[in-house]
Motif scaffolding. Structure first.
Motif, PDB file in Angstrom:
ATOM      1  N   ASN A 102       0.664  -1.392   0.192  1.00 29.09           N
ATOM      2  CA  ASN A 102       0.377  -0.180  -0.302  1.00 29.09           C
ATOM      3  C   ASN A 102       1.090   1.104   0.000  1.00 29.09           C
ATOM      4  N   GLY A 103       2.183   1.413  -0.316  1.00 31.03           N
ATOM      5  CA  GLY A 103       3.212   2.370  -0.273  1.00 31.03           C
ATOM      6  C   GLY A 103       3.905   3.036   1.424  1.00 31.03           C
ATOM      7  N   LYS A 104       2.870   2.256   2.018  1.00 27.59           N
ATOM      8  CA  LYS A 104       3.843   2.266   3.309  1.00 27.59           C
ATOM      9  C   LYS A 104       5.429   2.381   3.834  1.00 27.59           C
ATOM     10  N   THR A 105       5.980   2.619   4.392  1.00 25.98           N
ATOM     11  CA  THR A 105       8.172   2.454   4.457  1.00 25.98           C
ATOM     12  C   THR A 105       8.019   1.932   5.639  1.00 25.98           C
ATOM     13  N   TYR A 106       8.805   0.834   6.062  1.00 27.19           N
ATOM     14  CA  TYR A 106       9.230   0.690   7.439  1.00 27.19           C
ATOM     15  C   TYR A 106      10.505   1.064   7.194  1.00 27.19           C
ATOM     16  N   LYS A 107      11.882   1.491   8.296  1.00 26.81           N
ATOM     17  CA  LYS A 107      12.895   1.632   8.414  1.00 26.81           C
ATOM     18  C   LYS A 107      13.592   0.872   9.154  1.00 26.81           C
ATOM     19  N   LYS A 108      14.754   0.179   8.752  1.00 26.16           N
ATOM     20  CA  LYS A 108      15.639  -0.189  10.258  1.00 26.16           C
ATOM     21  C   LYS A 108      14.867  -1.203  10.783  1.00 26.16           C
ATOM     22  N   SER A 109      14.897  -1.091  11.904  1.00 24.84           N
ATOM     23  CA  SER A 109      14.634  -2.464  13.230  1.00 24.84           C
ATOM     24  C   SER A 109      13.460  -2.335  12.756  1.00 24.84           C
ATOM     25  N   ASP A 110      12.168  -1.324  12.552  1.00 30.50           N
ATOM     26  CA  ASP A 110      10.959  -1.900  12.446  1.00 30.50           C
ATOM     27  C   ASP A 110      10.827  -2.485  10.963  1.00 30.50           C
ATOM     28  N   ALA A 111      11.513  -2.459   9.931  1.00 28.80           N
ATOM     29  CA  ALA A 111      11.778  -3.581   8.816  1.00 28.80           C
ATOM     30  C   ALA A 111      12.322  -4.761   8.792  1.00 28.80           C
ATOM     31  N   ILE A 112      12.783  -4.684   9.420  1.00 25.61           N
ATOM     32  CA  ILE A 112      13.306  -6.400   9.785  1.00 25.61           C
ATOM     33  C   ILE A 112      12.283  -6.717  10.788  1.00 25.61           C
ATOM     34  N   LEU A 113      11.960  -5.757  11.830  1.00 22.79           N
ATOM     35  CA  LEU A 113      10.199  -7.693  12.296  1.00 22.79           C
ATOM     36  C   LEU A 113       9.424  -7.071  11.627  1.00 22.79           C
ATOM     37  N   LYS A 114       9.435  -6.226  10.820  1.00 15.52           N
ATOM     38  CA  LYS A 114       8.192  -6.695   9.685  1.00 15.52           C
ATOM     39  C   LYS A 114       7.921  -7.842   8.715  1.00 15.52           C
ATOM     40  N   ILE A 115       9.422  -7.738   7.984  1.00 14.13           N
ATOM     41  CA  ILE A 115      10.114  -9.097   7.151  1.00 14.13           C
ATOM     42  C   ILE A 115      10.092 -10.625   8.610  1.00 14.13           C
ATOM     43  N   GLY A 116       9.923  -9.787  10.305  1.00 15.65           N
ATOM     44  CA  GLY A 116       9.889 -11.660  10.324  1.00 15.65           C
ATOM     45  C   GLY A 116       8.476 -11.747  10.379  1.00 15.65           C
ATOM     46  N   SER A 117       8.118 -10.970  11.036  1.00 14.88           N
ATOM     47  CA  SER A 117       6.279 -11.319  10.756  1.00 14.88           C
ATOM     48  C   SER A 117       5.754 -11.733   9.533  1.00 14.88           C
ATOM     49  N   LEU A 118       5.966 -11.740   7.935  1.00 16.66           N
ATOM     50  CA  LEU A 118       6.392 -11.135   7.365  1.00 16.66           C
ATOM     51  C   LEU A 118       6.760 -13.120   6.419  1.00 16.66           C
ATOM     52  N   LEU A 119       7.311 -13.837   7.316  1.00 14.83           N
ATOM     53  CA  LEU A 119       8.348 -14.976   7.050  1.00 14.83           C
ATOM     54  C   LEU A 119       7.455 -16.017   7.743  1.00 14.83           C
ATOM     55  N   LYS A 120       6.848 -16.384   8.619  1.00 17.40           N
ATOM     56  CA  LYS A 120       5.929 -17.296   9.531  1.00 17.40           C
ATOM     57  C   LYS A 120       6.346 -17.584  10.579  1.00 17.40           C
ATOM     58  N   GLY A 121       6.078 -19.286  10.446  1.00 19.43           N
ATOM     59  CA  GLY A 121       7.134 -19.975  11.349  1.00 19.43           C
ATOM     60  C   GLY A 121       7.468 -19.002  12.911  1.00 19.43           C
ATOM     61  N   TRP A 122       8.249 -19.634  13.248  1.00 19.13           N
ATOM     62  CA  TRP A 122       8.676 -19.124  14.385  1.00 19.13           C
ATOM     63  C   TRP A 122       9.239 -17.593  14.616  1.00 19.13           C
ATOM     64  N   TYR A 123       9.543 -16.731  13.507  1.00 25.42           N
ATOM     65  CA  TYR A 123      10.242 -15.931  12.645  1.00 25.42           C
ATOM     66  C   TYR A 123       8.763 -14.615  13.013  1.00 25.42           C
ATOM     67  N   LYS A 124       7.977 -15.327  13.066  1.00 22.56           N
ATOM     68  CA  LYS A 124       6.727 -14.176  13.350  1.00 22.56           C
ATOM     69  C   LYS A 124       7.248 -13.522  15.347  1.00 22.56           C
ATOM     70  N   TRP A 125       7.805 -14.230  15.529  1.00 32.16           N
ATOM     71  CA  TRP A 125       7.853 -13.857  17.108  1.00 32.16           C
ATOM     72  C   TRP A 125       9.158 -12.853  17.061  1.00 32.16           C
ATOM     73  N   PHE A 126       9.989 -12.504  16.045  1.00 32.71           N
ATOM     74  CA  PHE A 126      10.770 -11.168  16.197  1.00 32.71           C
ATOM     75  C   PHE A 126       9.613  -9.725  17.085  1.00 32.71           C
ATOM     76  N   GLY A 127       8.177  -9.996  16.558  1.00 34.00           N
ATOM     77  CA  GLY A 127       7.555  -8.839  17.021  1.00 34.00           C
ATOM     78  C   GLY A 127       7.607  -8.704  18.678  1.00 34.00           C
ATOM     79  N   ILE A 128       8.012  -9.326  19.021  1.00 34.74           N
ATOM     80  CA  ILE A 128       8.416  -9.893  21.200  1.00 34.74           C
ATOM     81  C   ILE A 128       8.669  -8.818  21.003  1.00 34.74           C
TER      82      ILE A 128
END
Length: 132
Positions: A65-91
């Protein structure tokens, strides 16, 4: 597929390329495409956002939708997209952004000195996920 994110990274950094390969291997649904900040797409993004065209120390993730994540927010969002245990990056969102980004900046500052021995060539299917 319309829900494709775009990950912008320093295409001349071995550490960054290592992590792009890691994301690609772990993105089983193929929801992330990739573009280097040095390429046409990356330079256009930087220009449109009034960002320096020659500083590549920040990772950007562009939402469909055009929203941009950067730095640590980008890393946390990537973790949520990868699913599996990576979604726990959100903690790590419980850590204040200012602290997360300080850690990110420290790694970014030293990333070219971090040795990565993994230099693999992408497959034909993986190459299709790169944007110039």
């Amino acid at each position: 597929m319309n829900d494709i994110y775009i990950l912008l990274y320093d295409g001349e950094c071995g550490f960054c390329n290592y992590w792009v390969n890691w994301v690609m291997r772990n993105d089983k649904k193929g929801v992330i495409n990739f573009a280097s900040l040095q390429g046409d797409f990356g330079q256009n993004f930087l220009s449109k956002n009034n960002l320096p065209l020659d500083k590549f120390n920040t990772l950007y993730l562009i939402h469909p939708n055009g929203k941009t994540y950067k730095k640590s927010d980008a890393i946390l969002k990537i973790g949520s997209l990868l699913k599996g245990w990576y979604k726990w990056f959100g903690i790590f969102k419980i850590i204040p952004k200012v602290i997360r980004d300080k850690i990110y900046d420290l790694v970014a500052k030293n990333r070219k000195h971090i040795r990565t021995d993994n230099c693999t060539l992408p497959t034909k299917e993986q190459r299709a996920r790169f944007i110039n």
